[in-house]
Scaffold this active site. Structure first.
Site, short mmCIF file in Angstrom:
data_model
loop_
_atom_site.label_atom_id
_atom_site.label_comp_id
_atom_site.label_asym_id
_atom_site.label_seq_id
_atom_site.Cartn_x
_atom_site.Cartn_y
_atom_site.Cartn_z
N SER A 105 -7.78 -12.53 6.63
CA SER A 105 -7.77 -11.83 5.53
C SER A 105 -9.13 -11.30 5.07
CB SER A 105 -7.38 -12.71 4.30
OG SER A 105 -8.12 -13.80 4.02
N LYS A 106 -8.81 -10.47 4.18
CA LYS A 106 -10.34 -9.78 3.61
C LYS A 106 -11.24 -11.11 2.89
CE LYS A 106 -11.60 -7.35 -0.49
NZ LYS A 106 -13.06 -7.89 -0.35
#
Ligand code: GLU
Length: 507
Positions: free
Chosen positions: A261-262
């Protein structure tokens, strides 16, 4: 004729997982002499983010992932943006209703919520499906006449798919083989809404069919939707031309537990987006591979190997080679862990493949920004000499600055370790040698290392490193004589004399 599509939704910047999906589609298309299509799936207007479509196009263009048809290019199967195709979906929803594969449903959000609560109270999960649909407000429970009356009266509705009860649906996946699911596990997905907008599922299948897509290569997160998609092909009578499916493994966190994920990128300091992204709502900036100085070829090579390998140990592969070697059957079923060291390793390898001229162009920009002038030939020479120490272009100045600027200070630790009180005498001797012997490698080497340092029993490391401190400011850099020869006689002498004057030691 192979026809594949990359079909992102413009809901934000394209994640590198999405880039990999686009890349695999591209490799497959090129390998088979087929066509690669960019379709924008923007049926969910609530998630639309301005600038996202442009971002996707720019990112893939930067990476050299080319399209033959698409939203930005046009083509014989356009339009390629689903919102521009809106008028064509209704007839397909109506066809399904006519043929008994779908029904109108009028349940208000509050009624659905109440049902969910009711089930929760009994520790069950509500699903709109063959067991529950007759308890709900739809054209099956109310009758078609009543349904039509409500529609004419302007009541909002959705169209839901009507799964047959208790049938096994098999998706033949090119990576996973047969994946079978029973229809009792599946809910009657919404396909169409009364505002005239199809949902993802309907638009996706209608578009893949009408655009004559032959292979659907997409992320694993779509595998649970695949049985519905297979059923839709059946319901439309398009089974004969149904595309083949390949669901790609997830990109995982570096630790391997869960989807990349970011937040992982922020936490560990690497980008998860190809280009920097400025969020139009929050103003937040997310870093991109391009802005961090990664070369597009390095990013492509790294992503290609995240979930696939050529079956050999070969790691460095150009786009051309990837097109030759790519093989859907060799795609792994397991998620691929992101590895930052590996990403940097690819970047370093690809940086080394740049010509001296190309590296010099980066260096020239740095010099320009600092108002420093130097001849082009000199910059190319320095670039060639120093390239192997560089991974990212932004390291160039730090690594090469002393070729362009005399040191203004001398590293204290290095001075303390090397520059003893007799050093000004030895440095004066260096100046004398440079002034007298021919300015070329062997002559300097002989005069300095043999005839002076060795003949007088001096410590080579100490003297040569002191000379380095005088010329560079600290004990880094390439071979000392090469360095002297590069920056030139006058400049070297100036720097050594300055060091003799500036560096004071307490004896
Ligand atoms: N619009 C979907 C996405 O954003 C496409 C899924 C598919 O390729 O079918 O991932």
């Amino acid at each position: 004729m192979v026809r594949v599509r990359f079909a992102p939704s413009p809901t934000g910047p394209l994640h590198i997982g999405g880039v990999r999906t686009a890349l695999y589609n591209y490799l497959f298309a090129r390998q088979n002499g087929g066509k690669m299509i960019l379709r924008i799936e923007d049926t969910d207007q609530t998630r639309f983010v301005p600038g996202a479509e442009q971002y996707i196009i720019e990112a893939l263009d930067w990476l050299g992932i080319e399209f033959d048809e698409g939203v930005h290019l046009g083509g014989p199967f356009g339009p390629y943006r689903q919102s521009d195709r809106k008028p064509m979906y209704r007839q397909y929803a109506e066809q399904l209703i006519r043929d008994g594969w779908a029904y109108y449903a009028f349940d208000k959000p509050e009624a659905l919520e109440a049902k969910r609560k009711e089930y929760e109270a009994q520790k069950k999960t509500f699903q709109y499906d063959c067991n529950t649909r007759l308890q709900m407000e739809n054209s099956l429970s109310l009758g078609m006449e009543e349904a039509q009356r409500r529609i004419v009266a302007g009541e909002p509705y959705v169209v839901r798919f009507q799964f047959p009860d208790n049938i096994d649906i098999t998706v033949n996946d090119m990576i996973r083989g047969d994946v079978t699911m029973n229809s009792r596990l599946l809910d009657d997905k919404v396909l169409f809404k009364s505002d005239g907008m199809p949902t993802y599922h309907l638009a996706n299948i209608v578009d893949d069919h009408t655009m004559e897509i032959t292979h659907v290569i997409r992320g694993e997160e779509w595998l649970p939707s695949a049985p519905l998609h297979v059923m839709l092909y059946k319901a439309f009578g398009w089974e004969g031309t149904m595309p083949r499916f390949a669901h790609l493994p997830l990109l995982l966190k570096p630790e391997g537990n869960g989807k990349l994920s970011k937040r992982d990128g922020d936490r560990l300091g690497f980008p998860v987006f190809p280009l920097e992204w400025h969020d139009p709502k929050s103003g937040e900036i997310s870093s991109g591979y391009r802005e961090q100085g990664y070369l597009p070829q390095a990013v492509v090579n790294m992503l290609a190997l995240m979930g696939w390998n050529p079956g050999t140990e070969q790691e460095i592969m150009s786009m051309e080679e990837l097109i030759k070697l790519f093989n859907v059957e060799h795609i792994s079923k397991n998620g691929a862990k992101f590895n930052l060291d590996k990403a940097k390793w690819f970047q370093h390898e690809y940086f080394q493949m740049l010509s001296d001229e190309e590296v010099a162009a980066y260096l020239e920009q740095e010099l320009k920004a600092r108002g420093i002038t130097a001849s082009h030939d000199y910059i190319v020479r320095v670039a060639g000499m120093m390239k192997e120490r560089i991974t990212f272009p932004n390291e160039l100045w730090e690594t090469c600055c002393y070729f362009f600027e005399a040191p203004t200070e001398y590293n204290e630790k290095d001075v303390a370790k090397r520059w003893t009180s007799d050093m000004h005498i030895h440095m004066a001797k260096v100046v004398e040698i440079l002034n007298t012997v021919p300015f070329e490698h062997d002559a300097i080497h002989k005069a300095l290392l043999d005839d002076y340092i060795a003949a007088n029993g001096l410590n080579t490391g100490k003297v040569m490193n002191s000379l380095r401190i005088a010329v560079v400011g600290r004990t880094v850099g390439p071979d000392m004589i090469t360095l002297i020869l590069t920056i030139g006689k006058e400049e070297t002498i100036r720097r050594v004399e300055r060091a003799i004057e500036k560096i004071k030691v307490n004896s």
